[in-house]
Scaffold this motif. Structure first.
Motif, PDB file in Angstrom:
ATOM      1  N   ILE A  68       0.842  -1.192   0.000  1.00  0.00           N
ATOM      2  CA  ILE A  68       0.000   0.000   0.000  1.00  0.00           C
ATOM      3  C   ILE A  68       0.876   1.241   0.000  1.00  0.00           C
ATOM      4  O   ILE A  68       2.042   1.189   0.387  1.00  0.00           O
ATOM      5  N   GLY A  69       0.299   2.345  -0.437  1.00  0.00           N
ATOM      6  CA  GLY A  69       0.947   3.643  -0.354  1.00  0.00           C
ATOM      7  C   GLY A  69       0.390   4.381   0.857  1.00  0.00           C
ATOM      8  O   GLY A  69      -0.817   4.344   1.097  1.00  0.00           O
ATOM      9  N   ILE A  70       1.275   5.005   1.620  1.00  0.00           N
ATOM     10  CA  ILE A  70       0.867   5.779   2.790  1.00  0.00           C
ATOM     11  C   ILE A  70       1.237   7.235   2.543  1.00  0.00           C
ATOM     12  O   ILE A  70       2.362   7.533   2.131  1.00  0.00           O
ATOM     13  N   ILE A  71       0.303   8.131   2.803  1.00  0.00           N
ATOM     14  CA  ILE A  71       0.558   9.574   2.741  1.00  0.00           C
ATOM     15  C   ILE A  71       0.224  10.134   4.123  1.00  0.00           C
ATOM     16  O   ILE A  71      -0.912  10.003   4.583  1.00  0.00           O
ATOM     17  N   TRP A  72       1.227  10.719   4.794  1.00  0.00           N
ATOM     18  CA  TRP A  72       1.016  11.319   6.107  1.00  0.00           C
ATOM     19  C   TRP A  72       0.798  12.820   5.957  1.00  0.00           C
ATOM     20  O   TRP A  72       1.511  13.482   5.197  1.00  0.00           O
ATOM     21  N   LEU A  73      -0.188  13.348   6.694  1.00  0.00           N
ATOM     22  CA  LEU A  73      -0.551  14.764   6.622  1.00  0.00           C
ATOM     23  C   LEU A  73      -0.491  15.392   8.011  1.00  0.00           C
ATOM     24  O   LEU A  73      -0.842  14.736   9.001  1.00  0.00           O
ATOM     25  N   ASP A  74      -0.095  16.654   8.071  1.00  0.00           N
ATOM     26  CA  ASP A  74      -0.128  17.355   9.350  1.00  0.00           C
ATOM     27  C   ASP A  74      -1.544  17.843   9.629  1.00  0.00           C
ATOM     28  O   ASP A  74      -2.473  17.574   8.855  1.00  0.00           O
ATOM     29  N   LYS A  75      -1.727  18.592  10.719  1.00  0.00           N
ATOM     30  CA  LYS A  75      -3.065  19.029  11.122  1.00  0.00           C
ATOM     31  C   LYS A  75      -3.723  19.982  10.129  1.00  0.00           C
ATOM     32  O   LYS A  75      -4.936  20.146  10.135  1.00  0.00           O
ATOM     33  N   ARG A  76      -2.924  20.595   9.231  1.00  0.00           N
ATOM     34  CA  ARG A  76      -3.485  21.474   8.202  1.00  0.00           C
ATOM     35  C   ARG A  76      -3.816  20.732   6.917  1.00  0.00           C
ATOM     36  O   ARG A  76      -4.380  21.304   5.993  1.00  0.00           O
ATOM     37  N   GLY A  77      -3.426  19.461   6.838  1.00  0.00           N
ATOM     38  CA  GLY A  77      -3.643  18.682   5.622  1.00  0.00           C
ATOM     39  C   GLY A  77      -2.475  18.725   4.658  1.00  0.00           C
ATOM     40  O   GLY A  77      -2.601  18.328   3.507  1.00  0.00           O
ATOM     41  N   VAL A  78      -1.319  19.196   5.133  1.00  0.00           N
ATOM     42  CA  VAL A  78      -0.120  19.277   4.295  1.00  0.00           C
ATOM     43  C   VAL A  78       0.630  17.945   4.363  1.00  0.00           C
ATOM     44  O   VAL A  78       0.840  17.390   5.450  1.00  0.00           O
ATOM     45  N   VAL A  79       1.035  17.437   3.203  1.00  0.00           N
ATOM     46  CA  VAL A  79       1.765  16.170   3.125  1.00  0.00           C
ATOM     47  C   VAL A  79       3.141  16.346   3.764  1.00  0.00           C
ATOM     48  O   VAL A  79       3.920  17.196   3.339  1.00  0.00           O
ATOM     49  N   GLY A 115       4.645  18.612   0.905  1.00  0.00           N
ATOM     50  CA  GLY A 115       4.340  20.040   0.877  1.00  0.00           C
ATOM     51  C   GLY A 115       2.999  20.375   0.250  1.00  0.00           C
ATOM     52  O   GLY A 115       2.488  21.478   0.454  1.00  0.00           O
ATOM     53  N   ASP A 116       2.409  19.451  -0.508  1.00  0.00           N
ATOM     54  CA  ASP A 116       1.068  19.680  -1.069  1.00  0.00           C
ATOM     55  C   ASP A 116       0.033  19.651   0.045  1.00  0.00           C
ATOM     56  O   ASP A 116       0.191  18.938   1.036  1.00  0.00           O
ATOM     57  N   MET A 117      -1.035  20.405  -0.139  1.00  0.00           N
ATOM     58  CA  MET A 117      -2.164  20.345   0.790  1.00  0.00           C
ATOM     59  C   MET A 117      -3.259  19.499   0.163  1.00  0.00           C
ATOM     60  O   MET A 117      -3.629  19.711  -0.990  1.00  0.00           O
ATOM     61  N   LEU A 118      -3.739  18.517   0.927  1.00  0.00           N
ATOM     62  CA  LEU A 118      -4.838  17.675   0.470  1.00  0.00           C
ATOM     63  C   LEU A 118      -6.100  18.066   1.227  1.00  0.00           C
ATOM     64  O   LEU A 118      -6.070  18.292   2.431  1.00  0.00           O
ATOM     65  N   ILE A 119      -7.196  18.152   0.499  1.00  0.00           N
ATOM     66  CA  ILE A 119      -8.472  18.567   1.054  1.00  0.00           C
ATOM     67  C   ILE A 119      -9.423  17.375   0.978  1.00  0.00           C
ATOM     68  O   ILE A 119      -9.523  16.728  -0.069  1.00  0.00           O
ATOM     69  N   PHE A 120     -10.114  17.098   2.065  1.00  0.00           N
ATOM     70  CA  PHE A 120     -11.075  15.980   2.049  1.00  0.00           C
ATOM     71  C   PHE A 120     -12.343  16.394   2.783  1.00  0.00           C
ATOM     72  O   PHE A 120     -12.620  15.998   3.894  1.00  0.00           O
ATOM     73  N   ASP A 121     -13.133  17.224   2.088  1.00  0.00           N
ATOM     74  CA  ASP A 121     -14.377  17.726   2.671  1.00  0.00           C
ATOM     75  C   ASP A 121     -15.579  17.563   1.744  1.00  0.00           C
ATOM     76  O   ASP A 121     -16.618  18.167   1.956  1.00  0.00           O
ATOM     77  N   LYS A 122     -15.441  16.746   0.696  1.00  0.00           N
ATOM     78  CA  LYS A 122     -16.547  16.555  -0.249  1.00  0.00           C
ATOM     79  C   LYS A 122     -16.976  15.089  -0.231  1.00  0.00           C
ATOM     80  O   LYS A 122     -16.137  14.208  -0.176  1.00  0.00           O
ATOM     81  N   GLU A 123     -18.256  14.863  -0.323  1.00  0.00           N
ATOM     82  CA  GLU A 123     -18.758  13.491  -0.424  1.00  0.00           C
ATOM     83  C   GLU A 123     -18.574  12.998  -1.845  1.00  0.00           C
ATOM     84  O   GLU A 123     -18.697  13.771  -2.800  1.00  0.00           O
ATOM     85  N   PRO A 124     -18.260  11.707  -2.006  1.00  0.00           N
ATOM     86  CA  PRO A 124     -18.127  11.163  -3.367  1.00  0.00           C
ATOM     87  C   PRO A 124     -19.479  11.126  -4.064  1.00  0.00           C
ATOM     88  O   PRO A 124     -20.526  11.046  -3.409  1.00  0.00           O
TER      89      PRO A 124
END
Length: 125
Positions: A68-79, A115-124
């Motif tokens: 699997i691939g793991i992407i860790w994000l900080d509290k702001r959603g930054v990788v 350094g990218d910001m990931l956003i996850f606030d939309k329903e599929p």
């Protein structure tokens, strides 16, 4: 009841994951992707930790059947880190503290840079 979301990269405005399960409860985080035989492209899980930390953001792949691939994000959603894991390894520890981590197919790592910001606030759809 599980909540699902879309994960979008704010820099590229592209979809990183089209369908991600949000795992905020202890039992959901404990189970993770164990006993899952495969994932479809664009699917995964987002794990929500109670605080930003390196230790509790460690991921094990004991019992996993595939890499699997793991992407860790900080509290702001930054990788803050990412890694491709092998099945049946003791654990992977992020290089920096994380509040969230995403488990998906290794190809998801191609859609997010440190350094990218990931956003996850939309329903599929």
């Amino acid at each position: 009841m599980s909540k699902w979301t879309v994960v979008e990269n704010a820099r590229t405005q592209e979809i990183t994951l089209a369908r991600a399960k949000i795992c905020a409860s202890f039992f959901c985080r404990l189970r993770g992707l164990l006993f899952v035989s495969s994932l479809a492209e664009g699917e995964g899980a987002i794990f929500v930790l109670s605080k930003q930390t390196r230790v509790f953001a460690a991921v094990h792949t004991i019992g996993m059947r595939f890499s699997i691939g793991i992407i860790w994000l900080d509290k702001r959603g930054v990788v803050v880190d990412k890694a491709v894991t092998r099945p049946r390894c003791f654990f992977y520890l992020p290089k920096a503290p994380a509040k969230y981590y995403i488990e998906s197919l290794p190809s998801a790592l191609d859609r997010a840079r440190i350094g990218d910001m990931l956003i996850f606030d939309k329903e599929p759809p």
